[in-house]
Design an enzyme around this catalytic site. Structure first.
Site, PDB file in Angstrom:
ATOM      1  N   GLY A  21      10.028  18.397  27.219  1.00  0.00           N
ATOM      2  CA  GLY A  21      10.902  19.281  26.074  1.00  0.00           C
ATOM      3  C   GLY A  21      10.440  20.897  26.243  1.00  0.00           C
ATOM      4  O   GLY A  21       9.071  21.222  25.905  1.00  0.00           O
ATOM      5  N   ALA A  22      11.421  21.500  26.732  1.00  0.00           N
ATOM      6  CA  ALA A  22      11.260  23.001  26.975  1.00  0.00           C
ATOM      7  C   ALA A  22      11.956  23.601  26.007  1.00  0.00           C
ATOM      8  O   ALA A  22      12.664  24.736  25.939  1.00  0.00           O
ATOM      9  CB  ALA A  22      11.670  23.529  28.501  1.00  0.00           C
ATOM     10  N   SER A  81      10.471  25.434  21.675  1.00  0.00           N
ATOM     11  CA  SER A  81       9.913  26.675  21.283  1.00  0.00           C
ATOM     12  C   SER A  81       8.477  26.260  21.830  1.00  0.00           C
ATOM     13  O   SER A  81       7.795  27.238  22.562  1.00  0.00           O
ATOM     14  CB  SER A  81       9.976  26.578  19.937  1.00  0.00           C
ATOM     15  N   ARG A 124      21.345  19.926  31.580  1.00  0.00           N
ATOM     16  CA  ARG A 124      20.212  20.766  31.219  1.00  0.00           C
ATOM     17  C   ARG A 124      19.447  21.139  32.397  1.00  0.00           C
ATOM     18  O   ARG A 124      19.109  22.629  32.418  1.00  0.00           O
ATOM     19  CB  ARG A 124      19.114  20.130  30.082  1.00  0.00           C
ATOM     20  N   ALA A 157       6.548  29.604  17.138  1.00  0.00           N
ATOM     21  CA  ALA A 157       7.330  30.152  18.425  1.00  0.00           C
ATOM     22  C   ALA A 157       8.735  29.713  17.902  1.00  0.00           C
ATOM     23  O   ALA A 157       8.820  28.750  17.265  1.00  0.00           O
ATOM     24  CB  ALA A 157       6.867  29.408  19.688  1.00  0.00           C
ATOM     25  N   LYS A 197      -2.637  18.825   6.902  1.00  0.00           N
ATOM     26  CA  LYS A 197      -1.219  19.494   7.201  1.00  0.00           C
ATOM     27  C   LYS A 197      -0.274  19.091   6.765  1.00  0.00           C
ATOM     28  O   LYS A 197       0.693  19.484   6.067  1.00  0.00           O
ATOM     29  CB  LYS A 197      -1.126  19.837   8.788  1.00  0.00           C
ATOM     30  N   ASN A 214       7.207  22.282   1.691  1.00  0.00           N
ATOM     31  CA  ASN A 214       8.359  22.347   2.424  1.00  0.00           C
ATOM     32  C   ASN A 214       9.741  21.858   1.717  1.00  0.00           C
ATOM     33  O   ASN A 214      10.597  22.292   1.483  1.00  0.00           O
ATOM     34  CB  ASN A 214       8.400  21.616   3.903  1.00  0.00           C
ATOM     35  N   GLU A 241      12.014  16.769   9.924  1.00  0.00           N
ATOM     36  CA  GLU A 241      11.151  15.758  10.264  1.00  0.00           C
ATOM     37  C   GLU A 241      10.492  15.022   8.990  1.00  0.00           C
ATOM     38  O   GLU A 241       9.414  14.478   9.214  1.00  0.00           O
ATOM     39  CB  GLU A 241       9.759  16.484  11.092  1.00  0.00           C
TER      40      GLU A 241
HETATM   41  P1  NAD Z   1      12.291  22.499  19.752  1.00  0.00           P
HETATM   42  O1  NAD Z   1      13.417  21.815  19.253  1.00  0.00           O
HETATM   43  O2  NAD Z   1      12.193  23.995  19.852  1.00  0.00           O
HETATM   44  O3  NAD Z   1      11.871  21.820  20.976  1.00  0.00           O
HETATM   45  C1  NAD Z   1      12.161  20.432  21.415  1.00  0.00           C
HETATM   46  C2  NAD Z   1      12.589  20.326  22.860  1.00  0.00           C
HETATM   47  O4  NAD Z   1      12.406  18.861  23.313  1.00  0.00           O
HETATM   48  C3  NAD Z   1      14.254  20.604  22.787  1.00  0.00           C
HETATM   49  O5  NAD Z   1      14.313  21.633  23.867  1.00  0.00           O
HETATM   50  C4  NAD Z   1      14.940  19.245  23.168  1.00  0.00           C
HETATM   51  O6  NAD Z   1      15.832  19.526  23.962  1.00  0.00           O
HETATM   52  C5  NAD Z   1      13.626  18.468  24.066  1.00  0.00           C
HETATM   53  N1  NAD Z   1      13.723  17.246  24.053  1.00  0.00           N
HETATM   54  C6  NAD Z   1      14.252  16.277  23.193  1.00  0.00           C
HETATM   55  N2  NAD Z   1      14.339  15.136  23.964  1.00  0.00           N
HETATM   56  C7  NAD Z   1      13.970  15.240  25.120  1.00  0.00           C
HETATM   57  C8  NAD Z   1      13.867  14.333  26.121  1.00  0.00           C
HETATM   58  N3  NAD Z   1      14.266  13.129  25.932  1.00  0.00           N
HETATM   59  N4  NAD Z   1      13.598  14.899  27.415  1.00  0.00           N
HETATM   60  C9  NAD Z   1      13.119  15.999  27.718  1.00  0.00           C
HETATM   61  N5  NAD Z   1      13.290  17.131  26.713  1.00  0.00           N
HETATM   62  C10 NAD Z   1      13.579  16.612  25.085  1.00  0.00           C
HETATM   63  O7  NAD Z   1      10.930  22.150  18.719  1.00  0.00           O
HETATM   64  P2  NAD Z   1       9.534  22.716  18.609  1.00  0.00           P
HETATM   65  O8  NAD Z   1       9.835  23.801  17.406  1.00  0.00           O
HETATM   66  O9  NAD Z   1       9.023  23.206  19.963  1.00  0.00           O
HETATM   67  O10 NAD Z   1       8.739  21.640  17.885  1.00  0.00           O
HETATM   68  C11 NAD Z   1       8.194  20.631  18.746  1.00  0.00           C
HETATM   69  C12 NAD Z   1       6.921  20.016  17.708  1.00  0.00           C
HETATM   70  O11 NAD Z   1       6.077  20.735  17.476  1.00  0.00           O
HETATM   71  C13 NAD Z   1       7.559  19.565  16.279  1.00  0.00           C
HETATM   72  O12 NAD Z   1       7.090  18.313  15.967  1.00  0.00           O
HETATM   73  C14 NAD Z   1       7.248  20.794  15.421  1.00  0.00           C
HETATM   74  O13 NAD Z   1       7.164  20.313  13.991  1.00  0.00           O
HETATM   75  C15 NAD Z   1       6.117  21.171  16.029  1.00  0.00           C
HETATM   76  N6  NAD Z   1       5.567  22.244  15.734  1.00  0.00           N
HETATM   77  C16 NAD Z   1       6.408  23.650  16.113  1.00  0.00           C
HETATM   78  C17 NAD Z   1       5.915  24.803  15.904  1.00  0.00           C
HETATM   79  C18 NAD Z   1       6.864  26.112  16.144  1.00  0.00           C
HETATM   80  O14 NAD Z   1       6.622  27.396  15.924  1.00  0.00           O
HETATM   81  N7  NAD Z   1       7.853  25.684  16.936  1.00  0.00           N
HETATM   82  C19 NAD Z   1       4.872  25.085  15.296  1.00  0.00           C
HETATM   83  C20 NAD Z   1       3.827  23.958  15.107  1.00  0.00           C
HETATM   84  C21 NAD Z   1       4.199  22.673  15.305  1.00  0.00           C
HETATM   85  O1  KPL Z   2       3.314  24.596   8.035  1.00  0.00           O
HETATM   86  C1  KPL Z   2       4.345  25.151   7.295  1.00  0.00           C
HETATM   87  C2  KPL Z   2       5.523  24.757   7.530  1.00  0.00           C
HETATM   88  O2  KPL Z   2       6.406  25.539   7.098  1.00  0.00           O
HETATM   89  O3  KPL Z   2       5.885  23.800   8.032  1.00  0.00           O
HETATM   90  C3  KPL Z   2       3.721  25.692   6.146  1.00  0.00           C
HETATM   91  C4  KPL Z   2       3.852  27.337   6.544  1.00  0.00           C
HETATM   92  C5  KPL Z   2       2.247  25.561   5.984  1.00  0.00           C
HETATM   93  C6  KPL Z   2       4.241  25.437   5.137  1.00  0.00           C
HETATM   94  O4  KPL Z   2       4.267  23.975   4.434  1.00  0.00           O
END
Ligand code: NAD
Ligand code: KPL
Length: 305
Positions: free
Chosen positions: A9-10, A12, A37, A131, A184, A192, A264
């Site tokens: 998964g490339a 964020s 992709r 990100a 969390k 949320n 989610e």
């Molecule tokens: P995102 O949607 O930016 O990235 C997920 C990637 O997975 C996408 O590029 C998608 O195409 C890819 N993907 C899906 N199925 C796939 C497969 N079968 N093979 C290959 N790639 C595949 O999601 P994200 O924001 O990076 O979040 C990922 C997890 O991290 C989530 O559970 C999110 O809640 C958690 N998270 C994200 C952040 C953040 O800032 N982005 C912060 C904390 C936690």
């Molecule tokens: O983690 C969060 C989110 O937005 O997913 C915070 C900032 C803690 C709010 O629940």
């Protein structure tokens, strides 16, 4: 055993981890969703990490799940609902004793992944780093944070744990990772969904504190009943602290809904309610919140699970 980091998964977080590991000289390979992709990525050839004004480009090799060769270490960086199906496609390539790091928010997806990879070690992670994708193959590091990793089945840290520090990925190995993930989850359940229903930034919930407090009271009962008393401690105060500290931010669920992406919910509020049902607990405020959120998502044409 190969020390390559395969990143599934490339998006964020996956790109953020991939770029930092590559910058530190670690071997990294991206696993992309399909041939289309892969062709898109190869036309660009690099992932770009944007930090403030600085842009850095990393020519990280990529493949699809059909690529050749065993996988020993896999960072699963898909959304919670995509994680298990994505790992299932890779299962034939996972070596005996492969290690999977699961970055998914919420709970429930970790067990779904473990079912698809019964011989792998599953390491759970909870991340507060932020990100987002500015465009395809370009990710902005938007919020400094921290990562807690742990394995509920094995207290020993993996041999590669120092890779993270070398790559500038702030991380700590925790024996109480489930407690962190539950805490969390509880914060996310209290904040949320209400930001979606009231169409507001996190700070907008200061105008709805009785509703927030009622949810915290039920979440506290749930955490105590399901064996997570540590995660229940001072939940209400912590939720108010997070609301104030992130007052100007939009919650991740709000952003998902606004961008018409699947949320989610199944792994947040849904997991809380499924756990409550297993313990014979009735939590009317959380159930009502869940129903309102499902109705709201359905009315927008988004999945309610
Ligand atoms: P995102 O949607 O930016 O990235 C997920 C990637 O997975 C996408 O590029 C998608 O195409 C890819 N993907 C899906 N199925 C796939 C497969 N079968 N093979 C290959 N790639 C595949 O999601 P994200 O924001 O990076 O979040 C990922 C997890 O991290 C989530 O559970 C999110 O809640 C958690 N998270 C994200 C952040 C953040 O800032 N982005 C912060 C904390 C936690
Ligand atoms: O983690 C969060 C989110 O937005 O997913 C915070 C900032 C803690 C709010 O629940």
């Amino acid at each position: 055993m190969s020390s390559t980091w395969h990143i599934l998964g490339a998006g964020s977080l996956g790109s953020l981890w991939a770029c930092r590991l590559a910058r530190a000289g670690k071997a990294v390979r991206l696993i992309l969703r399909d041939e289309q992709r892969l062709a898109d990525y190869q036309a660009t050839g690099t992932l770009t990490l944007v930090e403030g004004e600085q842009r850095s480009h990393y020519a990280i090799p990529a493949e699809t799940a059909r690529g050749a060769g065993p996988i020993h270490r896999l960072l699963v960086a898909c959304k919670a609902y995509d994680a298990a199906p994505a790992v299932a496609r890779l299962a034939p390539r996972l070596s005996a004793g492969a290690e999977l790091v699961l970055l998914q928010n919420g709970l429930g997806s970790q067990d779904e992944v473990a079912e698809q990879a019964p011989h792998a070690r599953c390491i759970f992670a909870s991340s507060t780093e932020g990100a987002f994708r500015e465009s395809d193959w370009q990710v902005r590091f938007a919020g400094q944070g921290f990562n807690w990793l742990g394995d509920p089945a094995n207290p020993a840290p993996p041999p590669w744990f120092d890779d993270l520090q070398e790559a500038g990925i702030p991380a700590e190995w925790r024996l109480d990772i489930l407690s962190r993930l539950w805490r969390k989850l509880a914060l996310n359940c209290a904040i949320n969904p209400l930001t979606v229903l009231h169409d507001c930034q996190n700070g907008g919930l200061l105008g709805h504190l009785p509703e927030v407090d009622a949810l915290c009271a039920e979440l506290t009962v749930l955490l105590q009943r399901c064996g997570q008393p540590g995660a229940a401690e001072n939940l209400q105060e912590d939720v108010q602290r997070v609301i104030l500290a992130t007052a100007a931010n939009y919650s991740s669920m709000y952003q998902d809904v606004r961008q018409r992406r699947r949320s989610e919910i199944h792994y947040l509020l849904g997991h809380a309610l499924r756990t409550a049902a297993r313990h014979g607990l009735v939590l009317p405020q959380l159930e009502h919140l869940h129903q309102r959120l499902v109705d709201n998502l359905t009315a927008r044409g988004l999945p309610g699970t």
